[in-house]
Write a protein that holds these residues in place. Structure first.
Motif, PDB file in Angstrom:
ATOM      1  N   MET A   1      34.798   2.090  13.079  1.00  0.00           N
ATOM      2  CA  MET A   1      34.553   2.189  14.506  1.00  0.00           C
ATOM      3  C   MET A   1      33.090   2.571  14.766  1.00  0.00           C
ATOM      4  N   ARG A   2      32.643   2.388  15.965  1.00  0.00           N
ATOM      5  CA  ARG A   2      31.242   2.618  16.290  1.00  0.00           C
ATOM      6  C   ARG A   2      30.979   4.109  16.537  1.00  0.00           C
ATOM      7  N   LYS A   3      30.000   4.656  15.819  1.00  0.00           N
ATOM      8  CA  LYS A   3      29.656   6.066  15.946  1.00  0.00           C
ATOM      9  C   LYS A   3      28.775   6.303  17.178  1.00  0.00           C
ATOM     10  N   GLU A   4      28.758   7.547  17.620  1.00  0.00           N
ATOM     11  CA  GLU A   4      27.918   7.957  18.742  1.00  0.00           C
ATOM     12  C   GLU A   4      27.270   9.295  18.411  1.00  0.00           C
ATOM     13  N   LYS A   5      26.085   9.527  18.963  1.00  0.00           N
ATOM     14  CA  LYS A   5      25.448  10.832  18.813  1.00  0.00           C
ATOM     15  C   LYS A   5      24.419  11.030  19.917  1.00  0.00           C
ATOM     16  N   ILE A   6      24.003  12.274  20.109  1.00  0.00           N
ATOM     17  CA  ILE A   6      22.999  12.630  21.113  1.00  0.00           C
ATOM     18  C   ILE A   6      21.773  13.169  20.395  1.00  0.00           C
ATOM     19  N   ILE A   7      20.599  12.701  20.787  1.00  0.00           N
ATOM     20  CA  ILE A   7      19.351  13.166  20.191  1.00  0.00           C
ATOM     21  C   ILE A   7      18.395  13.614  21.296  1.00  0.00           C
ATOM     22  N   THR A   8      17.401  14.415  20.917  1.00  0.00           N
ATOM     23  CA  THR A   8      16.372  14.882  21.843  1.00  0.00           C
ATOM     24  C   THR A   8      15.006  14.533  21.276  1.00  0.00           C
ATOM     25  N   LEU A   9      14.161  13.917  22.072  1.00  0.00           N
ATOM     26  CA  LEU A   9      12.799  13.566  21.666  1.00  0.00           C
ATOM     27  C   LEU A   9      11.805  14.209  22.623  1.00  0.00           C
ATOM     28  N   LEU A  10      10.644  14.578  22.088  1.00  0.00           N
ATOM     29  CA  LEU A  10       9.586  15.175  22.907  1.00  0.00           C
ATOM     30  C   LEU A  10       8.633  14.085  23.364  1.00  0.00           C
ATOM     31  N   ASP A  11       8.425  14.008  24.668  1.00  0.00           N
ATOM     32  CA  ASP A  11       7.528  13.012  25.261  1.00  0.00           C
ATOM     33  C   ASP A  11       6.464  13.761  26.041  1.00  0.00           C
ATOM     34  N   ASP A  12       5.272  13.940  25.428  1.00  0.00           N
ATOM     35  CA  ASP A  12       4.252  14.854  25.957  1.00  0.00           C
ATOM     36  C   ASP A  12       4.862  16.245  26.084  1.00  0.00           C
ATOM     37  N   ASP A  13       4.967  16.779  27.292  1.00  0.00           N
ATOM     38  CA  ASP A  13       5.468  18.140  27.451  1.00  0.00           C
ATOM     39  C   ASP A  13       6.910  18.186  27.953  1.00  0.00           C
ATOM     40  N   LYS A  14       7.599  17.065  27.923  1.00  0.00           N
ATOM     41  CA  LYS A  14       8.987  17.053  28.412  1.00  0.00           C
ATOM     42  C   LYS A  14       9.936  16.621  27.312  1.00  0.00           C
ATOM     43  N   LYS A  15      11.140  17.175  27.377  1.00  0.00           N
ATOM     44  CA  LYS A  15      12.180  16.811  26.437  1.00  0.00           C
ATOM     45  C   LYS A  15      13.080  15.758  27.065  1.00  0.00           C
ATOM     46  N   LEU A  16      13.315  14.694  26.310  1.00  0.00           N
ATOM     47  CA  LEU A  16      14.190  13.623  26.780  1.00  0.00           C
ATOM     48  C   LEU A  16      15.431  13.575  25.897  1.00  0.00           C
ATOM     49  N   HIS A  17      16.591  13.481  26.532  1.00  0.00           N
ATOM     50  CA  HIS A  17      17.854  13.454  25.811  1.00  0.00           C
ATOM     51  C   HIS A  17      18.439  12.050  25.890  1.00  0.00           C
ATOM     52  N   PHE A  18      18.908  11.554  24.736  1.00  0.00           N
ATOM     53  CA  PHE A  18      19.440  10.202  24.672  1.00  0.00           C
ATOM     54  C   PHE A  18      20.804  10.198  23.986  1.00  0.00           C
ATOM     55  N   HIS A  19      21.650   9.331  24.470  1.00  0.00           N
ATOM     56  CA  HIS A  19      22.935   9.078  23.838  1.00  0.00           C
ATOM     57  C   HIS A  19      22.832   7.759  23.085  1.00  0.00           C
ATOM     58  N   LEU A  20      23.096   7.805  21.779  1.00  0.00           N
ATOM     59  CA  LEU A  20      23.052   6.604  20.952  1.00  0.00           C
ATOM     60  C   LEU A  20      24.474   6.180  20.609  1.00  0.00           C
ATOM     61  N   ARG A  21      24.719   4.899  20.671  1.00  0.00           N
ATOM     62  CA  ARG A  21      25.975   4.323  20.186  1.00  0.00           C
ATOM     63  C   ARG A  21      25.635   3.126  19.326  1.00  0.00           C
ATOM     64  N   GLN A  22      26.276   3.030  18.187  1.00  0.00           N
ATOM     65  CA  GLN A  22      26.008   1.904  17.309  1.00  0.00           C
ATOM     66  C   GLN A  22      26.332   0.588  18.011  1.00  0.00           C
ATOM     67  N   MET A  23      25.517  -0.423  17.728  1.00  0.00           N
ATOM     68  CA  MET A  23      25.805  -1.757  18.224  1.00  0.00           C
ATOM     69  C   MET A  23      27.096  -2.245  17.582  1.00  0.00           C
ATOM     70  N   SER A  24      27.752  -3.196  18.235  1.00  0.00           N
ATOM     71  CA  SER A  24      28.967  -3.758  17.644  1.00  0.00           C
ATOM     72  C   SER A  24      28.598  -4.559  16.406  1.00  0.00           C
ATOM     73  N   ALA A  25      29.591  -4.767  15.535  1.00  0.00           N
ATOM     74  CA  ALA A  25      29.363  -5.552  14.317  1.00  0.00           C
ATOM     75  C   ALA A  25      28.784  -6.929  14.658  1.00  0.00           C
ATOM     76  N   PHE A  26      29.355  -7.573  15.667  1.00  0.00           N
ATOM     77  CA  PHE A  26      28.913  -8.910  16.061  1.00  0.00           C
ATOM     78  C   PHE A  26      27.463  -8.884  16.543  1.00  0.00           C
ATOM     79  N   ASP A  27      27.130  -7.927  17.408  1.00  0.00           N
ATOM     80  CA  ASP A  27      25.778  -7.855  17.968  1.00  0.00           C
ATOM     81  C   ASP A  27      24.743  -7.500  16.910  1.00  0.00           C
ATOM     82  N   PHE A  28      25.080  -6.550  16.024  1.00  0.00           N
ATOM     83  CA  PHE A  28      24.081  -6.129  15.042  1.00  0.00           C
ATOM     84  C   PHE A  28      23.874  -7.187  13.967  1.00  0.00           C
ATOM     85  N   GLU A  29      24.927  -7.889  13.596  1.00  0.00           N
ATOM     86  CA  GLU A  29      24.751  -8.976  12.639  1.00  0.00           C
ATOM     87  C   GLU A  29      23.823 -10.045  13.215  1.00  0.00           C
TER      88      GLU A  29
END
Length: 219
Positions: A1-29
């Motif tokens: 199944m497709r995994k999900e996770k949340i990451i935080t990246l620093l963009d200059d002086d602000k923190k940006l939060h992102f939700h990542l979900r793996q692409m589907s098998a069909f799309d990533f292939e």
């Protein structure tokens, strides 16, 4: 199944939060296949039908550096290849609302290109998790190493139904009945599809061994 996770990246002086979900098998292939075609046009020697494996290997060897074709030549604008990868991400604002990371959203949200590249690298590594795990526990695009595999492949090549090359992993699974195309487009990650392909390869190999043993007994 497709995994999900949340990451935080620093963009200059602000923190940006992102939700990542793996692409589907069909799309990533398909994503890897298109990258393989780009790498071939850039001069990499890739045999026909090996685009997906060659692209994934090139990315891992390059430590996820931005591949050829991700940026339009002479500009800092991401091409469709990178934009499609980032569509598997969403920005999470201070209220918890998630907004898909379309090109317009990314352009208005992120100030530094290095931040966008960092997000791209995170999303790419997340989708390539199957290539980064313990080699003994990693599904592979490489052929199985089985006893009598050479004879098995020769027998396959002599059969008209198996002589036609499949377009890829997802088509093989859909034809086998191990997964539907709807499941491969929605539920399965590429790692999940590769694990099913391993099951399919072993089932086909075992069936051939049984048939070969029966022919020997009758002979």
């Amino acid at each position: 199944m497709r995994k999900e996770k949340i990451i935080t990246l620093l963009d200059d002086d602000k923190k940006l939060h992102f939700h990542l979900r793996q692409m589907s098998a069909f799309d990533f292939e398909n994503w890897l296949r298109r990258l393989g075609h780009i790498l071939r046009r850039a001069g990499l020697d890739i045999p026909p039908g090996q685009e997906v494996q060659a692209a994934s290997e090139a990315l891992v060897r390059g430590n996820f550096r931005v591949p050829v074709g991700v940026f339009a030549a002479g500009t800092d604008k991401p091409t469709a290849l990178m934009c499609e990868m980032l569509l598997s991400c969403a920005h999470i604002d201070n209220t918890g609302r998630r907004t898909p990371l379309t090109p317009d959203v990314a352009e208005n949200l992120v100030d530094r290109m290095s931040t966008l590249l960092g997000l791209y690298a995170e999303a790419l590594a997340f989708n390539l998790d199957w290539a980064l795990a313990d080699p003994e526990d990693t599904p592979s695009l490489a052929p199985l190493n089985l006893p009598q595999e050479t004879r098995y492949k020769q027998a396959q090549a002599r059969k008209s139904y198996s002589a036609r090359p499949l377009a890829g992993t997802c088509e093989a699974l859909a034809i086998s009945g191990l997964a539907t195309m709807k499941e491969l487009k929605n539920d399965y990650s590429f790692r999940g599809a590769l694990e099913l392909i391993r099951v399919l390869n072993i089932k086909n190999y075992d069936a051939w061994l049984s048939m070969d043993a029966s022919q020997v007994q009758r002979g």
